[in-house]
Design a protein around this motif. Structure first.
Motif, PDB file in Angstrom:
ATOM      1  N   VAL A   1       0.962  -1.422  -0.052  1.00 32.17           N
ATOM      2  CA  VAL A   1      -0.124   0.023  -0.123  1.00 32.17           C
ATOM      3  C   VAL A   1       0.850   1.238  -0.159  1.00 32.17           C
ATOM      4  CG1 VAL A   1      -1.616   1.407   1.580  1.00 32.17           C
ATOM      5  CG2 VAL A   1      -2.089  -1.056   1.090  1.00 32.17           C
ATOM      6  N   ILE A   2       1.983   1.182   0.840  1.00 30.79           N
ATOM      7  CA  ILE A   2       2.817   2.424   0.992  1.00 30.79           C
ATOM      8  C   ILE A   2       3.428   2.839  -0.416  1.00 30.79           C
ATOM      9  CG2 ILE A   2       4.794   3.628   2.146  1.00 30.79           C
ATOM     10  CD1 ILE A   2       2.401   3.008   3.948  1.00 30.79           C
ATOM     11  N   ASP A   3       3.881   1.574  -0.628  1.00 31.21           N
ATOM     12  CA  ASP A   3       4.681   1.552  -2.190  1.00 31.21           C
ATOM     13  C   ASP A   3       3.654   2.376  -3.280  1.00 31.21           C
ATOM     14  OD1 ASP A   3       5.028  -0.667  -4.849  1.00 31.21           O
ATOM     15  OD2 ASP A   3       6.564   0.707  -4.178  1.00 31.21           O
ATOM     16  N   ALA A   4       2.319   1.541  -3.321  1.00 37.79           N
ATOM     17  CA  ALA A   4       1.414   2.159  -4.393  1.00 37.79           C
ATOM     18  C   ALA A   4       1.219   3.821  -4.137  1.00 37.79           C
ATOM     19  CB  ALA A   4       0.298   1.529  -4.407  1.00 37.79           C
ATOM     20  N   ILE A   5       1.226   4.199  -2.991  1.00 34.26           N
ATOM     21  CA  ILE A   5       0.936   5.542  -2.453  1.00 34.26           C
ATOM     22  C   ILE A   5       2.074   6.536  -3.204  1.00 34.26           C
ATOM     23  CG2 ILE A   5       0.854   7.586  -0.815  1.00 34.26           C
ATOM     24  CD1 ILE A   5      -0.464   5.227   0.944  1.00 34.26           C
ATOM     25  N   ASP A   6       3.378   5.911  -2.624  1.00 30.07           N
ATOM     26  CA  ASP A   6       4.519   6.707  -3.275  1.00 30.07           C
ATOM     27  C   ASP A   6       4.505   6.814  -4.978  1.00 30.07           C
ATOM     28  OD1 ASP A   6       8.065   6.168  -3.707  1.00 30.07           O
ATOM     29  OD2 ASP A   6       7.069   7.878  -2.825  1.00 30.07           O
TER      30      ASP A   6
ATOM     31  N   SER B   1      -0.736   9.575  -4.501  1.00 25.62           N
ATOM     32  CA  SER B   1      -1.635  10.181  -3.561  1.00 25.62           C
ATOM     33  C   SER B   1      -2.501   8.702  -3.154  1.00 25.62           C
ATOM     34  CB  SER B   1      -2.904  11.062  -4.314  1.00 25.62           C
ATOM     35  OG  SER B   1      -3.610  10.031  -5.211  1.00 25.62           O
ATOM     36  N   TYR B   2      -3.290   8.773  -2.045  1.00 24.93           N
ATOM     37  CA  TYR B   2      -3.985   7.934  -1.652  1.00 24.93           C
ATOM     38  C   TYR B   2      -5.098   7.203  -2.512  1.00 24.93           C
ATOM     39  CZ  TYR B   2      -2.384   8.445   3.363  1.00 24.93           C
ATOM     40  OH  TYR B   2      -2.016   8.473   4.660  1.00 24.93           O
ATOM     41  N   ALA B   3      -5.807   8.414  -2.888  1.00 24.48           N
ATOM     42  CA  ALA B   3      -6.956   8.298  -4.067  1.00 24.48           C
ATOM     43  C   ALA B   3      -6.239   7.291  -5.160  1.00 24.48           C
ATOM     44  CB  ALA B   3      -7.289   9.561  -4.415  1.00 24.48           C
ATOM     45  N   ALA B   4      -5.299   7.397  -5.716  1.00 22.44           N
ATOM     46  CA  ALA B   4      -4.247   6.951  -7.114  1.00 22.44           C
ATOM     47  C   ALA B   4      -4.113   5.596  -6.465  1.00 22.44           C
ATOM     48  CB  ALA B   4      -3.328   7.858  -7.619  1.00 22.44           C
ATOM     49  N   ALA B   5      -3.574   5.471  -5.349  1.00 23.93           N
ATOM     50  CA  ALA B   5      -3.196   4.106  -4.833  1.00 23.93           C
ATOM     51  C   ALA B   5      -4.512   3.131  -4.750  1.00 23.93           C
ATOM     52  CB  ALA B   5      -2.232   4.186  -3.585  1.00 23.93           C
ATOM     53  N   ALA B   6      -5.401   3.774  -4.195  1.00 24.73           N
ATOM     54  CA  ALA B   6      -6.614   3.054  -4.079  1.00 24.73           C
ATOM     55  C   ALA B   6      -7.064   2.694  -5.309  1.00 24.73           C
ATOM     56  CB  ALA B   6      -7.905   3.868  -3.451  1.00 24.73           C
ATOM     57  N   ALA B   7      -6.915   3.282  -6.330  1.00 27.03           N
ATOM     58  CA  ALA B   7      -7.472   2.835  -7.558  1.00 27.03           C
ATOM     59  C   ALA B   7      -6.623   1.987  -8.253  1.00 27.03           C
ATOM     60  CB  ALA B   7      -7.414   4.147  -8.680  1.00 27.03           C
ATOM     61  N   VAL B   8      -5.535   1.728  -7.993  1.00 30.51           N
ATOM     62  CA  VAL B   8      -4.582   0.762  -8.772  1.00 30.51           C
ATOM     63  C   VAL B   8      -4.808  -0.691  -7.893  1.00 30.51           C
ATOM     64  CG1 VAL B   8      -2.965   2.128  -9.792  1.00 30.51           C
ATOM     65  CG2 VAL B   8      -2.259   1.337  -7.728  1.00 30.51           C
ATOM     66  N   LEU B   9      -5.180  -0.456  -6.530  1.00 34.28           N
ATOM     67  CA  LEU B   9      -5.033  -1.640  -5.605  1.00 34.28           C
ATOM     68  C   LEU B   9      -6.762  -1.863  -5.665  1.00 34.28           C
ATOM     69  CD1 LEU B   9      -2.787  -0.369  -2.941  1.00 34.28           C
ATOM     70  CD2 LEU B   9      -2.338  -2.071  -4.644  1.00 34.28           C
ATOM     71  N   ASN B  10      -7.503  -1.613  -6.500  1.00 32.38           N
ATOM     72  CA  ASN B  10      -9.076  -1.913  -6.265  1.00 32.38           C
ATOM     73  C   ASN B  10      -9.349  -2.015  -4.882  1.00 32.38           C
ATOM     74  OD1 ASN B  10      -9.428  -2.396  -9.138  1.00 32.38           O
ATOM     75  ND2 ASN B  10      -8.301  -4.403  -9.111  1.00 32.38           N
ATOM     76  N   ARG B  11      -9.398  -0.760  -4.374  1.00 34.00           N
ATOM     77  CA  ARG B  11      -9.811  -0.510  -2.896  1.00 34.00           C
ATOM     78  C   ARG B  11     -10.502   1.016  -2.895  1.00 34.00           C
ATOM     79  NH1 ARG B  11      -5.367  -3.132   1.282  1.00 34.00           N
ATOM     80  NH2 ARG B  11      -4.445  -4.442  -0.133  1.00 34.00           N
ATOM     81  N   VAL B  12     -10.983   1.219  -1.672  1.00 35.14           N
ATOM     82  CA  VAL B  12     -11.431   2.652  -1.656  1.00 35.14           C
ATOM     83  C   VAL B  12     -10.683   3.432  -0.745  1.00 35.14           C
ATOM     84  CG1 VAL B  12     -13.881   1.908  -1.930  1.00 35.14           C
ATOM     85  CG2 VAL B  12     -12.923   1.941   0.374  1.00 35.14           C
ATOM     86  N   PRO B  13     -10.540   4.716  -0.931  1.00 33.41           N
ATOM     87  CA  PRO B  13      -9.320   5.598  -0.439  1.00 33.41           C
ATOM     88  C   PRO B  13      -9.512   5.258   1.195  1.00 33.41           C
ATOM     89  CG  PRO B  13     -10.399   6.695  -2.120  1.00 33.41           C
ATOM     90  CD  PRO B  13     -11.112   5.473  -1.799  1.00 33.41           C
ATOM     91  N   SER B  14     -10.618   5.184   1.886  1.00 34.05           N
ATOM     92  CA  SER B  14     -10.573   4.907   3.324  1.00 34.05           C
ATOM     93  C   SER B  14     -10.021   3.586   3.748  1.00 34.05           C
ATOM     94  CB  SER B  14     -12.056   5.098   3.746  1.00 34.05           C
ATOM     95  OG  SER B  14     -12.886   4.152   3.273  1.00 34.05           O
ATOM     96  N   ALA B  15      -9.846   2.755   2.734  1.00 33.28           N
ATOM     97  CA  ALA B  15      -9.221   1.612   3.111  1.00 33.28           C
ATOM     98  C   ALA B  15      -7.672   1.702   3.027  1.00 33.28           C
ATOM     99  CB  ALA B  15      -9.506   0.533   2.163  1.00 33.28           C
ATOM    100  N   ILE B  16      -7.218   2.535   2.273  1.00 26.93           N
ATOM    101  CA  ILE B  16      -5.872   2.910   2.228  1.00 26.93           C
ATOM    102  C   ILE B  16      -5.744   3.600   3.632  1.00 26.93           C
ATOM    103  CG2 ILE B  16      -4.008   4.423   0.861  1.00 26.93           C
ATOM    104  CD1 ILE B  16      -5.021   1.672  -0.332  1.00 26.93           C
TER     105      ILE B  16
END
Lengths: 295, 295
Positions: free
Chosen positions: B12-17, B21-36
């Motif tokens: 997750v941290i890797d995807a954010i970096d 952003s959290y939002a973009a990381a959420a998108a690629v990980l198929n989760r919602v931002p609040s899960a991030i």
DNA sequence: CGTTTAGTTCAAATATTTTGATGTATGAAT
DNA sequence: ATTCATACATCAAAATATTTGAACTAAACG
């Protein structure tokens, strides 16, 4: 969440291997055995690989399982180091300080400093271990400790280690009051000493060349695992040898052990402090400063 | 379960970096931002360390967070390798085969073999990439691929690489039908060729010394990123140069490109297969055997 | 100033993990 | 041969962890 390896699963497999059974692993992990069974089965499903096979009523690692547990230990260690390093960067204070103390150094030199450190940073975990002779240097080289107190002899040929002399530690040559050597006129020659058994503390090093102290050529020896054991062996008249004066002051005062003068007494030598140059931890710095300035 | 680092949190941290952003990381990980947000907060709590700070409405990594993500990538890679290695030991069939193909090699040499491999082992992931010239060797050296097809030129000085000649690949020297070079009597001298622009495919290597083919001393050049782009540049009369005969057979047949004879034509040279000696994978062996024996 | 976007909070829903009871199978002791 | 103890498996229920979706605050943009 996509199926993959988890560190928790590696820890479970590791515990099974170390303890020999699911039940024993459950006990050390504070879980019930069926939780262990569940975790193993889930990991096998996620990896698509069989990790354990039944032999009778026990589960035994397959070749793939053995590979996983062996390499997984490196991963677990690296994860712990990563967490540790992250905390260190965040605080400047490393969360753990491991000190190896040679058995010739009394613990009372160290324990007050640990108390001061804990007063300053209550959450730091301090781990004290005893080593003998080359065992201290080896523990430092192998990153099992952060600081050694009481290093003796030449520093092994290893870059990256800082060492500095700490104290002169005075030794006395002793025998039990009833030991035949005590009937000899003093000073006693080395030839005479050589005819009696020496008591030697075994070196704790496994890879660094062992050091030894106090054994004359052709002299018979009794090897013991610790300084406490050595002193007790001396008390019981099992042999002769050098011990730190401080640690037998009471025995000398009571006459249980006798200090003997030799024609060629062993020179006092400094004992050392040693640590890795790259270690920038605040806790290490804190303890080093106090070791340097204490009486 | 005792609080600790998890590989999922590192991902997750890797995807954010990577995504910013959290939002973009959420998108690629198929989760919602609040899960991030939940995962980051839980990791910060478990480690006792702040990993992100708010700057405006964005979260930015702290120094500790940067350390975690950088070192964490190694851990994630090692975990993937461990899973892969475990599967390989369990089956003998590695779960993934990565093949780099030089752009001068038509894909139709490879694709039928991939189909056969998938018929034999449906779960193996095959990854085909295109590289140019030294880029193939570099990809192998850097362990980004398991097999290269179409390696050209001398093997870089690297132990551990096995290579063998695979095919002679015939090149033809071409120009567009309306290119002025086509008005010249044949065979054409190099001096005459030199007065016209060459079209060169850029080498994809980043660390290995770049190779080049087809450029005469003092000749001007147009650099393009791929063989397809080169052929299209030739079709549009942007320059002259060598191309594999097979890939322009249709253009030659239709008269869109002309094959020109030179006074000193370039000799045909073998193209190579290359792989790491230590690679014992069954999938690699399967594909190599078929590359060797195919027409 | 209105709109868009980033991240947070929180209740509800879903997924995962754990527990405890019960089962089968194996090995040890008698 | 029988009984007992132990190892692991199964499974329903419970507990815990994670995710979602709605609503919120705050910051940046046009």
């Amino acid at each position: 969440m996509n199926p993959r390896l988890t560190l928790d699963a590696l820890e479970v497999i590791d515990a099974i291997d170390r303890k020999g059974s699911y039940a024993a692993a459950a006990a050390v992990l504070n879980r019930v055995p069926s939780a262990i069974s569940y975790t193993v089965q889930k990991l096998e499903q996620d990896l698509g690989v069989t990790l354990f096979q039944k032999e009778g009523r026990r589960a035994v690692l397959t070749a793939a399982g053995q590979h996983l547990v062996e390499q997984g230990r490196h991963l677990l260690g690296a994860a712990d180091d990563l967490a540790l390093g992250t905390r260190q960067i965040a605080t400047g204070w490393e969360p753990r300080l491991r000190i190896a103390i040679d058995t010739i150094v009394p613990m009372q030199y160290i324990l007050p400093l640990v108390a001061q450190l804990h007063a300053e940073q209550p959450t730091i975990e301090v781990r004290l271990t005893s080593e003998v002779l080359a065992g201290t240097w080896e523990a430092l080289i192998e990153n099992r400790v952060d600081l050694i107190v009481g290093g003796i002899g030449d520093v092994p040929g290893h870059k990256g280690i800082r060492c500095e002399p700490w104290r002169q530690l005075e030794h006395v040559f002793v025998a039990a009051a009833q030991h035949p050597l005590c009937q000899q006129p003093q000073p006693i020659s080395l030839e005479t000493v050589q005819q009696h058994r020496a008591v030697i503390v075994s070196d704790t090093s496994r890879n660094v060349s062992p050091l030894s102290r106090g054994l004359l050529s052709q002299q018979s020896a009794l090897y013991v695992p610790s300084m406490a054991a050595k002193i007790e062996a001396h008390r019981q008249g099992l042999g002769v040898g050098y011990v730190p004066r401080e640690q037998v002051a009471d025995d000398l005062a009571r006459g249980r052990l006798r200090e003997l003068r030799l024609t060629e007494p062993r020179a006092a030598e400094p004992i050392m402090l040693g640590w890795k140059i790259g270690n920038r931890g605040q806790a290490l710095k804190f303890v080093l400063e106090r070791l340097r300035t204490q009486d």
